[in-house]
Structure formats: structure tokens, C-alpha cells
Design a protein around this motif. Structure first.
Motif, PDB file in Angstrom:
ATOM      1  N   PHE A 185       8.739   1.940  -2.101  1.00 10.66           N
ATOM      2  CA  PHE A 185      10.128   2.322  -2.350  1.00 10.66           C
ATOM      3  C   PHE A 185      11.065   1.170  -2.015  1.00 10.66           C
ATOM      4  O   PHE A 185      10.811   0.395  -1.086  1.00 10.66           O
ATOM      5  CB  PHE A 185      10.527   3.523  -1.476  1.00 10.66           C
ATOM      6  N   ASP A 186      12.152   1.085  -2.763  1.00 10.13           N
ATOM      7  CA  ASP A 186      13.301   0.259  -2.420  1.00 10.13           C
ATOM      8  C   ASP A 186      14.344   1.208  -1.843  1.00 10.13           C
ATOM      9  O   ASP A 186      14.732   2.183  -2.504  1.00 10.13           O
ATOM     10  CB  ASP A 186      13.840  -0.448  -3.661  1.00 10.13           C
ATOM     11  N   MET A 187      14.809   0.949  -0.619  1.00 15.91           N
ATOM     12  CA  MET A 187      15.718   1.881   0.031  1.00 15.91           C
ATOM     13  C   MET A 187      17.080   1.953  -0.637  1.00 15.91           C
ATOM     14  O   MET A 187      17.907   2.787  -0.272  1.00 15.91           O
ATOM     15  CB  MET A 187      15.860   1.538   1.508  1.00 15.91           C
ATOM     16  N   ALA A 188      17.320   1.107  -1.628  1.00 14.47           N
ATOM     17  CA  ALA A 188      18.518   1.279  -2.445  1.00 14.47           C
ATOM     18  C   ALA A 188      18.379   2.504  -3.339  1.00 14.47           C
ATOM     19  O   ALA A 188      19.364   3.067  -3.811  1.00 14.47           O
ATOM     20  CB  ALA A 188      18.758   0.030  -3.294  1.00 14.47           C
ATOM     21  N   SER A 189      17.121   2.919  -3.579  1.00 17.75           N
ATOM     22  CA  SER A 189      16.825   4.129  -4.353  1.00 17.75           C
ATOM     23  C   SER A 189      15.671   4.846  -3.659  1.00 17.75           C
ATOM     24  O   SER A 189      14.530   4.828  -4.133  1.00 17.75           O
ATOM     25  CB  SER A 189      16.463   3.771  -5.795  1.00 17.75           C
ATOM     26  N   PRO A 190      15.943   5.474  -2.507  1.00 10.91           N
ATOM     27  CA  PRO A 190      14.872   5.913  -1.610  1.00 10.91           C
ATOM     28  C   PRO A 190      14.066   7.122  -2.068  1.00 10.91           C
ATOM     29  O   PRO A 190      13.076   7.463  -1.431  1.00 10.91           O
ATOM     30  CB  PRO A 190      15.629   6.243  -0.325  1.00 10.91           C
ATOM     31  N   THR A 191      14.452   7.777  -3.162  1.00  9.47           N
ATOM     32  CA  THR A 191      13.720   8.967  -3.599  1.00  9.47           C
ATOM     33  C   THR A 191      12.795   8.691  -4.784  1.00  9.47           C
ATOM     34  O   THR A 191      12.078   9.598  -5.226  1.00  9.47           O
ATOM     35  CB  THR A 191      14.702  10.090  -3.984  1.00  9.47           C
ATOM     36  N   THR A 192      12.799   7.463  -5.288  1.00 12.26           N
ATOM     37  CA  THR A 192      11.971   7.136  -6.455  1.00 12.26           C
ATOM     38  C   THR A 192      11.139   5.888  -6.173  1.00 12.26           C
ATOM     39  O   THR A 192      11.702   4.793  -6.023  1.00 12.26           O
ATOM     40  CB  THR A 192      12.845   6.892  -7.701  1.00 12.26           C
ATOM     41  N   PRO A 193       9.820   6.018  -6.081  1.00  9.03           N
ATOM     42  CA  PRO A 193       9.001   4.823  -5.871  1.00  9.03           C
ATOM     43  C   PRO A 193       9.069   3.909  -7.092  1.00  9.03           C
ATOM     44  O   PRO A 193       8.986   4.380  -8.235  1.00  9.03           O
ATOM     45  CB  PRO A 193       7.593   5.384  -5.663  1.00  9.03           C
ATOM     46  N   MET A 236       2.697   5.027   7.039  1.00  8.49           N
ATOM     47  CA  MET A 236       3.990   4.658   6.489  1.00  8.49           C
ATOM     48  C   MET A 236       4.619   3.571   7.344  1.00  8.49           C
ATOM     49  O   MET A 236       4.440   3.537   8.558  1.00  8.49           O
ATOM     50  CB  MET A 236       4.924   5.885   6.441  1.00  8.49           C
ATOM     51  N   ASP A 237       5.363   2.674   6.686  1.00 11.06           N
ATOM     52  CA  ASP A 237       6.144   1.689   7.429  1.00 11.06           C
ATOM     53  C   ASP A 237       7.369   1.316   6.602  1.00 11.06           C
ATOM     54  O   ASP A 237       7.389   1.486   5.370  1.00 11.06           O
ATOM     55  CB  ASP A 237       5.324   0.438   7.749  1.00 11.06           C
ATOM     56  N   CYS A 238       8.383   0.806   7.293  1.00 18.32           N
ATOM     57  CA  CYS A 238       9.619   0.411   6.624  1.00 18.32           C
ATOM     58  C   CYS A 238      10.180  -0.851   7.260  1.00 18.32           C
ATOM     59  O   CYS A 238      10.246  -0.970   8.487  1.00 18.32           O
ATOM     60  CB  CYS A 238      10.656   1.533   6.703  1.00 18.32           C
ATOM     61  N   ASN A 239      10.531  -1.804   6.428  1.00 20.89           N
ATOM     62  CA  ASN A 239      11.330  -2.958   6.825  1.00 20.89           C
ATOM     63  C   ASN A 239      12.386  -3.093   5.746  1.00 20.89           C
ATOM     64  O   ASN A 239      12.144  -3.665   4.697  1.00 20.89           O
ATOM     65  CB  ASN A 239      10.468  -4.220   6.936  1.00 20.89           C
ATOM     66  N   ASN A 240      13.533  -2.479   5.995  1.00 20.35           N
ATOM     67  CA  ASN A 240      14.582  -2.321   4.998  1.00 20.35           C
ATOM     68  C   ASN A 240      14.808  -3.617   4.206  1.00 20.35           C
ATOM     69  O   ASN A 240      14.961  -4.677   4.796  1.00 20.35           O
ATOM     70  CB  ASN A 240      15.881  -1.888   5.691  1.00 20.35           C
ATOM     71  N   PRO A 241      14.785  -3.536   2.861  1.00 24.39           N
ATOM     72  CA  PRO A 241      14.802  -2.333   2.019  1.00 24.39           C
ATOM     73  C   PRO A 241      13.417  -1.845   1.573  1.00 24.39           C
ATOM     74  O   PRO A 241      13.331  -0.990   0.693  1.00 24.39           O
ATOM     75  CB  PRO A 241      15.591  -2.815   0.814  1.00 24.39           C
ATOM     76  N   LEU A 242      12.357  -2.373   2.163  1.00 29.70           N
ATOM     77  CA  LEU A 242      11.006  -2.027   1.723  1.00 29.70           C
ATOM     78  C   LEU A 242      10.443  -0.870   2.548  1.00 29.70           C
ATOM     79  O   LEU A 242      10.420  -0.923   3.778  1.00 29.70           O
ATOM     80  CB  LEU A 242      10.090  -3.249   1.857  1.00 29.70           C
ATOM     81  N   LEU A 243       9.977   0.188   1.870  1.00 33.40           N
ATOM     82  CA  LEU A 243       9.293   1.290   2.523  1.00 33.40           C
ATOM     83  C   LEU A 243       7.989   1.546   1.768  1.00 33.40           C
ATOM     84  O   LEU A 243       7.988   1.641   0.532  1.00 33.40           O
ATOM     85  CB  LEU A 243      10.155   2.550   2.553  1.00 33.40           C
ATOM     86  N   VAL A 244       6.886   1.646   2.519  1.00 36.72           N
ATOM     87  CA  VAL A 244       5.568   1.833   1.923  1.00 36.72           C
ATOM     88  C   VAL A 244       4.925   3.081   2.526  1.00 36.72           C
ATOM     89  O   VAL A 244       4.899   3.238   3.750  1.00 36.72           O
ATOM     90  CB  VAL A 244       4.659   0.618   2.158  1.00 36.72           C
ATOM     91  N   VAL A 245       4.423   3.954   1.666  1.00 36.76           N
ATOM     92  CA  VAL A 245       3.715   5.159   2.101  1.00 36.76           C
ATOM     93  C   VAL A 245       2.303   5.115   1.512  1.00 36.76           C
ATOM     94  O   VAL A 245       2.137   4.914   0.303  1.00 36.76           O
ATOM     95  CB  VAL A 245       4.418   6.449   1.638  1.00 36.76           C
ATOM     96  N   ALA A 246       1.300   5.293   2.369  1.00 36.51           N
ATOM     97  CA  ALA A 246      -0.085   5.370   1.926  1.00 36.51           C
ATOM     98  C   ALA A 246      -0.570   6.808   2.091  1.00 36.51           C
ATOM     99  O   ALA A 246      -0.330   7.427   3.124  1.00 36.51           O
ATOM    100  CB  ALA A 246      -0.963   4.417   2.728  1.00 36.51           C
ATOM    101  N   THR A 247      -1.235   7.322   1.089  1.00 33.43           N
ATOM    102  CA  THR A 247      -1.652   8.719   1.102  1.00 33.43           C
ATOM    103  C   THR A 247      -3.171   8.844   0.954  1.00 33.43           C
ATOM    104  O   THR A 247      -3.880   7.851   0.769  1.00 33.43           O
ATOM    105  CB  THR A 247      -0.985   9.517  -0.038  1.00 33.43           C
ATOM    106  N   ALA A 248      -3.621  10.081   1.024  1.00 36.37           N
ATOM    107  CA  ALA A 248      -5.017  10.372   0.710  1.00 36.37           C
ATOM    108  C   ALA A 248      -5.314   9.951  -0.723  1.00 36.37           C
ATOM    109  O   ALA A 248      -4.402   9.726  -1.528  1.00 36.37           O
ATOM    110  CB  ALA A 248      -5.294  11.861   0.904  1.00 36.37           C
ATOM    111  N   GLU A 249      -6.605   9.851  -1.036  1.00 34.99           N
ATOM    112  CA  GLU A 249      -7.065   9.392  -2.349  1.00 34.99           C
ATOM    113  C   GLU A 249      -6.621   7.959  -2.628  1.00 34.99           C
ATOM    114  O   GLU A 249      -6.498   7.552  -3.787  1.00 34.99           O
ATOM    115  CB  GLU A 249      -6.582  10.328  -3.468  1.00 34.99           C
ATOM    116  N   ARG A 250      -6.345   7.196  -1.548  1.00 32.60           N
ATOM    117  CA  ARG A 250      -6.104   5.755  -1.619  1.00 32.60           C
ATOM    118  C   ARG A 250      -4.877   5.385  -2.457  1.00 32.60           C
ATOM    119  O   ARG A 250      -4.817   4.307  -3.024  1.00 32.60           O
ATOM    120  CB  ARG A 250      -7.352   5.048  -2.161  1.00 32.60           C
ATOM    121  N   LYS A 251      -3.878   6.256  -2.479  1.00 30.96           N
ATOM    122  CA  LYS A 251      -2.653   5.958  -3.206  1.00 30.96           C
ATOM    123  C   LYS A 251      -1.657   5.240  -2.297  1.00 30.96           C
ATOM    124  O   LYS A 251      -1.568   5.513  -1.092  1.00 30.96           O
ATOM    125  CB  LYS A 251      -2.011   7.235  -3.748  1.00 30.96           C
ATOM    126  N   ILE A 252      -0.872   4.310  -2.898  1.00 36.48           N
ATOM    127  CA  ILE A 252       0.176   3.596  -2.176  1.00 36.48           C
ATOM    128  C   ILE A 252       1.457   3.685  -2.993  1.00 36.48           C
ATOM    129  O   ILE A 252       1.480   3.310  -4.171  1.00 36.48           O
ATOM    130  CB  ILE A 252      -0.185   2.118  -1.940  1.00 36.48           C
TER     131      ILE A 252
END
Length: 250
Positions: free
Chosen positions: A85-93, A66-82
Motif C-alpha cells: 500500500f501507498d499511505m496516500a491511498s491506504p485502502t487500495t493496494p 505487517m510493517d509500515c514506513n510511511n508511505p510504504l505499508l506491507v501486509v503478508a497473508t496466508a497462502e503467501r500473498k503480499i
């Protein structure tokens, strides 16, 4: 969280499984908060003054990077998913995609201009990704941290990617005991440092980019048998020469 003034440590977050990623982030009209992502498939946001998370996001799989440079937040998960997020709406990718790399994600780092990110995998490969579809011609992947001097190539994991805070160039570091500086815009390697004595597990530039910190340690790439006593957990500081990290004039 460690208070440098008092030396006291305070618990500020909790998951139902191992916490893999932690970042200080900023949301619109909010004081800085902490984001954590873990193997319980949760992304949680915390106000350090409260014991419960102020928001939760259920991820499709275990968080690996995971990394964040406001307002950009990126989460990488298992099964190669990315998940992006926009931190203006941080709960919805606003975007969920599959990694351009074929193997497990190891690290992700947001660009200085907040228009994309670099992603590294266990196969010795880095992907350069842009969010705006109009910049899709800039998207590419490249090989790195590989030993191809023999008949059979040896692929090393890209354990860490760090973006330079001034030039926007970046570093990659690996369990091949090396780190490399790159210019993504010129698609060029700037400087390579090899045979540093132990796998490199994490890296970071300081605020002005004149110091580069890298951590030696074991990354478990060879299983428990590879965890030998000669590999010590240490943090090294490298003085960055400007010409080694500055983009070349094209």
C-alpha cells in the motif's frame, strides 16, 4: 493502548478474529493512526479517539505479518500473498504479489529508504524485495537460521526482522535461540549471536540504533508439547557495537 504517564490501558481496536499485527502509521494530511490486521482477513485503520475504524480493507487471506514506513505499508497473508500500500491511498493496494519464499510467511520489515522490504518465512529463509521494477536485479533470497551440521538439515523459523534506523542493515531472529546482523547490499553476514537460551519471538532497535531489544518466549513451532515451563517470556536489551552493525567498506 497503554498510557505510560497514567498506567491506564484503553481498548482502541477490535476484530472478529485474533489480531495478528498492529502498527502506528501516518496517512497524508492526517494525524498518526493505528493499523491492525487479523485472522478475520481484515486490515483496519483506527483513530484512537473513535470506537469504529475510520477505514477497512478486506484482505485475500488471514494476516500473518505487517510493517509500515510511511508511505510504504506491507501486509503478508496466508497462502503467501503480499499486499503493498501507498499511505496516500491506504485502502487500495497498488501491488499484490506472491511471496518469493516457498513456505509460510512469518515476518516482514520495510527498508529504511522505503523502496522495498525484507520477508522471512518458517523455512529459515529471507527474501529481499524491491518495489520498483528497475531494481529487480537487486532482488534475492538467502538461507539462514539452519543447522546443516548433520546429514539432515534442520530449518528454523525466521520470527523477526528489524531494520537498523541509521545504517539500513538488518537483523534476523529465530527459534534457534539466535539473532544475526546482515548487510543486504553487500549480501554479507555482519555478526551472529547464538545460544541465547530460548526462542526469540520479536525484536526492535531503538531510535538511534544503539540498543537492540529481543523477546524470549515460545513461538509454538513445536506445538503444545513444546510449551514447557522452562521457557519464560522475557525482554532482553543488547548494546549494539557500531562495527557489528555498520556496513563494511567495499
Amino acid at each position: 493502548m497503554l498510557d505510560l504517564a497514567t498506567g491506564q490501558a484503553t481498548q482502541i481496536a477490535q476484530h472478529e478474529g485474533p489480531i495478528r499485527c498492529i502498527r502506528f502509521v501516518e496517512a497524508e494530511n492526517s494525524s498518526p493512526i493505528v493499523a491492525t490486521a487479523g485472522w478475520d482477513k481484515m486490515l483496519n485503520y483506527w483513530d484512537t479517539r473513535q470506537q469504529a475504524p475510520i477505514a477497512k480493507v478486506e484482505l485475500p487471506e488471514r494476516a500473518y505479518a505487517m510493517d509500515c514506513n510511511n508511505p510504504l505499508l506491507v501486509v503478508a497473508t496466508a497462502e503467501r500473498k503480499i499486499l503493498i500500500f501507498d499511505m496516500a491511498s491506504p485502502t487500495t493496494p497498488f501491488q499484490t504479489i506472491e511471496s518469493p519464499l516457498r513456505r509460510q510467511t512469518r515476518t516482514v520489515s520495510c527498508f529504511l529508504k522505503k523502496d522495498g522490504y525484507a520477508i522471512g518465512s518458517i523455512e529459515g529463509r529471507v527474501g529481499i524485495q524491491y518495489i520498483n521494477p528497475q531494481q529487480k536485479d537487486k532482488i534475492f533470497s538467502f538461507k539462514c537460521h539452519r543447522d546443516e551440521t548433520t546429514m539432515k538439515s534442520i530449518l528454523y523459523s525466521v520470527n523477526s526482522i528489524s531494520i537498523h534506523p541509521v545504517y539500513g542493515t538488518f537483523s534476523t531472529a529465530s527459534n534457534d535461540c539466535s539473532f544475526v546482523f546482515w548487510d543486504k547490499d553487500a549480501k554479507q553476514r555482519l555478526k551472529q549471536y547464538t545460544e541465547l537460551g530460548a526462542p526469540i519471538t520479536a525484536t526492535a532497535f531503538n531510535g538511534d540504533g544503539k540498543l537492540f531489544a529481543y523477546a524470549h518466549g515460545y513461538d509454538w513451532s513445536q506445538g503444545y508439547k513444546g510449551n514447557v515451563s522452562s521457557i519464560k517470556n522475557t525482554i532482553m536489551l543488547h548494546s549494539v557495537i557500531d562495527e557489528d552493525i555498520r556496513p563494511k567498506i567495499r
